[in-house]
Design a protein around this motif. Structure first.
Motif, PDB file in Angstrom:
ATOM      1  N   LEU A  70       0.814  -1.223   0.000  1.00  0.00           N
ATOM      2  CA  LEU A  70       0.000   0.000   0.000  1.00  0.00           C
ATOM      3  C   LEU A  70       0.844   1.268   0.000  1.00  0.00           C
ATOM      4  O   LEU A  70       0.303   2.369  -0.062  1.00  0.00           O
ATOM      5  CB  LEU A  70      -0.965  -0.008   1.186  1.00  0.00           C
ATOM      6  CG  LEU A  70      -1.969  -1.167   1.179  1.00  0.00           C
ATOM      7  CD1 LEU A  70      -2.828  -1.134   2.424  1.00  0.00           C
ATOM      8  CD2 LEU A  70      -2.819  -1.154  -0.081  1.00  0.00           C
ATOM      9  N   GLU A  98      -7.846   7.592   1.751  1.00  0.00           N
ATOM     10  CA  GLU A  98      -6.556   7.282   1.125  1.00  0.00           C
ATOM     11  C   GLU A  98      -6.298   5.780   1.118  1.00  0.00           C
ATOM     12  O   GLU A  98      -5.886   5.216   0.096  1.00  0.00           O
ATOM     13  CB  GLU A  98      -5.439   8.005   1.881  1.00  0.00           C
ATOM     14  CG  GLU A  98      -4.065   7.721   1.347  1.00  0.00           C
ATOM     15  CD  GLU A  98      -2.993   8.418   2.165  1.00  0.00           C
ATOM     16  OE1 GLU A  98      -2.154   7.692   2.732  1.00  0.00           O
ATOM     17  OE2 GLU A  98      -3.004   9.661   2.233  1.00  0.00           O
ATOM     18  N   ARG A 102      -5.953   3.296  -2.136  1.00  0.00           N
ATOM     19  CA  ARG A 102      -4.767   2.461  -2.365  1.00  0.00           C
ATOM     20  C   ARG A 102      -5.135   0.987  -2.488  1.00  0.00           C
ATOM     21  O   ARG A 102      -4.551   0.270  -3.297  1.00  0.00           O
ATOM     22  CB  ARG A 102      -3.745   2.687  -1.261  1.00  0.00           C
ATOM     23  CG  ARG A 102      -3.089   4.049  -1.365  1.00  0.00           C
ATOM     24  CD  ARG A 102      -2.026   4.239  -0.322  1.00  0.00           C
ATOM     25  NE  ARG A 102      -1.505   5.590  -0.353  1.00  0.00           N
ATOM     26  CZ  ARG A 102      -0.310   5.919   0.078  1.00  0.00           C
ATOM     27  NH1 ARG A 102       0.509   5.005   0.581  1.00  0.00           N
ATOM     28  NH2 ARG A 102       0.093   7.178   0.027  1.00  0.00           N
ATOM     29  N   ARG A 105      -6.572   0.505  -5.940  1.00  0.00           N
ATOM     30  CA  ARG A 105      -5.511   0.481  -6.952  1.00  0.00           C
ATOM     31  C   ARG A 105      -4.798  -0.860  -6.991  1.00  0.00           C
ATOM     32  O   ARG A 105      -4.256  -1.269  -8.015  1.00  0.00           O
ATOM     33  CB  ARG A 105      -4.501   1.590  -6.707  1.00  0.00           C
ATOM     34  CG  ARG A 105      -4.936   2.935  -7.265  1.00  0.00           C
ATOM     35  CD  ARG A 105      -3.792   3.895  -7.253  1.00  0.00           C
ATOM     36  NE  ARG A 105      -3.356   4.134  -5.886  1.00  0.00           N
ATOM     37  CZ  ARG A 105      -3.384   5.317  -5.277  1.00  0.00           C
ATOM     38  NH1 ARG A 105      -3.798   6.379  -5.907  1.00  0.00           N
ATOM     39  NH2 ARG A 105      -2.985   5.434  -4.046  1.00  0.00           N
TER      40      ARG A 105
END
Length: 112
Positions: A70, A98, A102, A105
């Motif tokens: 991460l 956040e 992450r 992603r």
């Protein structure tokens, strides 16, 4: 203010984020396996590490895995509950949104 995530395994706690993880030690490789439903219906993030569950080695490997995958420092990721259990609560010293981004992603499905 705590904010439940649609994924159920991620929630805000002040300026940090808590992550519920089911860890498989001696898992053959270090990897985040994605979202998983437990038999009681709770959702967790499944992860595996090569380390054995002795003297905190598997917990340290999990912290390092999550930090690396991460993009956080090792000090930002800590096991805060479940040290001797497969089910662990991890505190990440980062904002909920956040951490959520992450994970997304990295291909972790957060909903549905």
């Amino acid at each position: 203010m705590n904010e439940p995530a649609p994924a159920g395994f991620l929630r805000a706690e002040g300026h940090a984020t808590l992550l519920l993880v089911r860890l498989t030690p001696k898992g053959g490789r270090d990897a985040i396996d994605g979202r998983q439903a437990l038999s009681d219906g709770r959702m967790v993030l499944a992860a595996r590490v090569r380390a054995i569950p002795e003297n905190g080695a598997a917990n340290a490997a999990l912290e390092a895995l999550l930090a690396g995958e991460l993009g956080y420092s090792g000090r930002a990721v800590k096991v805060v509950a479940g040290a001797t259990s497969r089910l662990k609560t991890i505190r990440i010293q980062a904002a909920y949104q956040e951490v959520r981004e992450r994970l997304a992603r990295r291909g972790v499905v957060l909903q549905g």
